[in-house]
Scaffold this active site. Structure first.
Site, PDB file in Angstrom:
ATOM      1  N   GLY A   1     -12.447  -9.533  -1.951  1.00  0.00           N
ATOM      2  CA  GLY A   1     -11.574 -10.705  -1.894  1.00  0.00           C
ATOM      3  C   GLY A   1     -10.165 -10.326  -1.467  1.00  0.00           C
ATOM      4  O   GLY A   1      -9.650  -9.257  -1.843  1.00  0.00           O
TER       5      GLY A   1
ATOM      6  N   THR B   1      -9.218 -18.183 -12.270  1.00  0.00           N
ATOM      7  CA  THR B   1     -10.447 -18.917 -12.547  1.00  0.00           C
ATOM      8  C   THR B   1     -11.514 -17.957 -13.055  1.00  0.00           C
ATOM      9  O   THR B   1     -12.257 -18.247 -13.990  1.00  0.00           O
ATOM     10  CB  THR B   1     -10.930 -19.635 -11.276  1.00  0.00           C
ATOM     11  OG1 THR B   1      -9.859 -20.450 -10.782  1.00  0.00           O
ATOM     12  CG2 THR B   1     -12.132 -20.514 -11.567  1.00  0.00           C
TER      13      THR B   1
ATOM     14  N   SER C   1      -5.198 -22.638  -8.352  1.00  0.00           N
ATOM     15  CA  SER C   1      -3.812 -22.879  -7.946  1.00  0.00           C
ATOM     16  C   SER C   1      -3.446 -22.004  -6.747  1.00  0.00           C
ATOM     17  O   SER C   1      -4.071 -20.970  -6.490  1.00  0.00           O
ATOM     18  CB  SER C   1      -2.848 -22.611  -9.108  1.00  0.00           C
ATOM     19  OG  SER C   1      -2.950 -21.278  -9.549  1.00  0.00           O
ATOM     20  N   THR C   2      -2.435 -22.465  -6.039  1.00  0.00           N
ATOM     21  CA  THR C   2      -1.897 -21.745  -4.887  1.00  0.00           C
ATOM     22  C   THR C   2      -0.453 -21.386  -5.200  1.00  0.00           C
ATOM     23  O   THR C   2       0.332 -22.253  -5.606  1.00  0.00           O
ATOM     24  CB  THR C   2      -1.969 -22.600  -3.614  1.00  0.00           C
ATOM     25  OG1 THR C   2      -3.341 -22.839  -3.291  1.00  0.00           O
ATOM     26  CG2 THR C   2      -1.298 -21.902  -2.440  1.00  0.00           C
TER      27      THR C   2
ATOM     28  N   ASP D   1      -0.605 -17.283  -1.549  1.00  0.00           N
ATOM     29  CA  ASP D   1      -1.767 -16.770  -2.280  1.00  0.00           C
ATOM     30  C   ASP D   1      -2.600 -17.965  -2.737  1.00  0.00           C
ATOM     31  O   ASP D   1      -2.250 -18.654  -3.694  1.00  0.00           O
ATOM     32  CB  ASP D   1      -1.291 -15.928  -3.475  1.00  0.00           C
ATOM     33  CG  ASP D   1      -2.447 -15.496  -4.375  1.00  0.00           C
ATOM     34  OD1 ASP D   1      -3.576 -15.354  -3.861  1.00  0.00           O
ATOM     35  OD2 ASP D   1      -2.209 -15.308  -5.582  1.00  0.00           O
ATOM     36  N   ILE D   2      -3.713 -18.205  -2.037  1.00  0.00           N
ATOM     37  CA  ILE D   2      -4.543 -19.376  -2.300  1.00  0.00           C
ATOM     38  C   ILE D   2      -5.683 -18.974  -3.227  1.00  0.00           C
ATOM     39  O   ILE D   2      -6.586 -18.222  -2.838  1.00  0.00           O
ATOM     40  CB  ILE D   2      -5.112 -19.953  -0.988  1.00  0.00           C
ATOM     41  CG1 ILE D   2      -3.984 -20.270  -0.005  1.00  0.00           C
ATOM     42  CG2 ILE D   2      -5.944 -21.209  -1.265  1.00  0.00           C
ATOM     43  CD1 ILE D   2      -4.460 -20.559   1.411  1.00  0.00           C
ATOM     44  N   GLY D   3      -5.647 -19.458  -4.462  1.00  0.00           N
ATOM     45  CA  GLY D   3      -6.696 -19.190  -5.429  1.00  0.00           C
ATOM     46  C   GLY D   3      -7.606 -20.392  -5.584  1.00  0.00           C
ATOM     47  O   GLY D   3      -7.397 -21.444  -4.972  1.00  0.00           O
TER      48      GLY D   3
ATOM     49  N   ASP E   1      -7.362 -11.487  -2.396  1.00  0.00           N
ATOM     50  CA  ASP E   1      -6.426 -11.379  -3.513  1.00  0.00           C
ATOM     51  C   ASP E   1      -6.463  -9.990  -4.146  1.00  0.00           C
ATOM     52  O   ASP E   1      -5.443  -9.480  -4.627  1.00  0.00           O
ATOM     53  CB  ASP E   1      -6.712 -12.451  -4.568  1.00  0.00           C
ATOM     54  CG  ASP E   1      -8.154 -12.457  -5.053  1.00  0.00           C
ATOM     55  OD1 ASP E   1      -9.050 -11.978  -4.324  1.00  0.00           O
ATOM     56  OD2 ASP E   1      -8.396 -12.947  -6.174  1.00  0.00           O
TER      57      ASP E   1
END
Length: 266
Positions: free
Chosen positions: A111, A138, A16-17, A11-13, A113
């Site tokens: 998105g 974020t 943070s990932t 899960d790439i934010g 996510d």
């Protein structure tokens, strides 16, 4: 299919990932959180992944699923997995989830996510027609989900840390503080007052928006909080029913597994 496990979920934010390994029972056996860096190249990512697996004594994955809101990092992870681990990653997007209905003006703009949150929230829908996932990252996303894998819509708000950073940047004399709840709302010093405004004020915003969302829905909704800041406001927000730190990552795993049900090959 045993050859598909362990499954690596990524899960790439924006900040943070989060990565996790799941076993054949879809349980997360290992999780890691690292800083998102859009400049990292595929070979560097492969070294980083290998280091995480080695340090944790974790097995090498045989399949992977990834969600990214930070291009081109998703493509770089996919290339690293293909080149160095022989794994073809499944990348989450609305177009390859035929069992999901996205009720937005532009369904393709959702998105990845938020699609993961839809799957992660399914276990909370028992007895409810609707769920609202409050994802503290974020940005803070409110994802409104309906039974039957319907993404109904949502709200996007500035994240708590982003709000704090903007305040500190524009008011040079204010000290940078840790975002944690103070003992009372009325501050007796600058740090106390800032913590009250930033933490209690943010919690009230979340509660207020959840009340508005629930008022617009035709049936009761369960509210679940996830993301880093959820731990800070746990017990402060009155409108949140559950706190689930791994909801998005677990949703990735559930999403990947659901493809079997709709006839998609792994």
């Amino acid at each position: 299919m045993p050859a598909s496990f362990p499954l690596l979920a990524i899960d790439i934010g924006n900040t943070s990932t989060v990565l996790g390994l799941a076993d054949e029972r879809l349980n997360l056996t290992h999780t890691w959180r690292i800083r998102t860096n859009r400049d990292v190249l595929p070979d560097d990512l492969a070294l980083q992944l290998h280091g995480l697996f080695t340090l944790s004594g974790a097995p090498i994955p045989r399949a992977a699923v990834l969600s990214s809101v930070a291009p081109p990092l998703g493509a770089n992870y996919a290339l690293a997995l293909r080149r160095h681990f022989g794994v073809e990653a499944f990348e989450v997007m609305a177009e390859n989830l035929p069992d999901v209905t996205v009720e937005l003006d532009q369904p393709g703009s959702i998105g990845a996510d938020r699609l993961c949150n839809l799957f992660g929230a399914e276990k909370y829908l028992d007895g409810y027609e609707y769920a609202v996932v409050v994802d503290f990252g974020t940005s803070t996303n409110f994802d409104v989900i309906g039974r039957g894998r319907r993404f109904i819509g949502g709200i996007l708000a500035t994240g708590a840390q982003v709000s704090a950073d903007a305040l500190f940047a524009r008011a040079a004399k204010l000290p940078r503080i840790t975002l944690e709840a103070p003992g009372s709302a009325i501050g007796k010093n600058t740090v106390h007052a800032l913590q009250s405004g930033l933490v209690f004020g943010y919690a009230e915003m979340v509660d207020g928006l959840l009340r508005r969302v629930r008022a617009e829905l035709p049936a009761p909704a369960v509210a679940i909080a996830t993301g880093g800041f959820a731990r800070t406001i746990e017990g402060i927000c009155r409108e949140i029913d559950f706190y689930d730190e791994t909801l998005t990552l677990r949703g990735l795993v559930e999403l990947w597994a659901s493809r079997e049900t709709v006839g998609e090959g792994r």
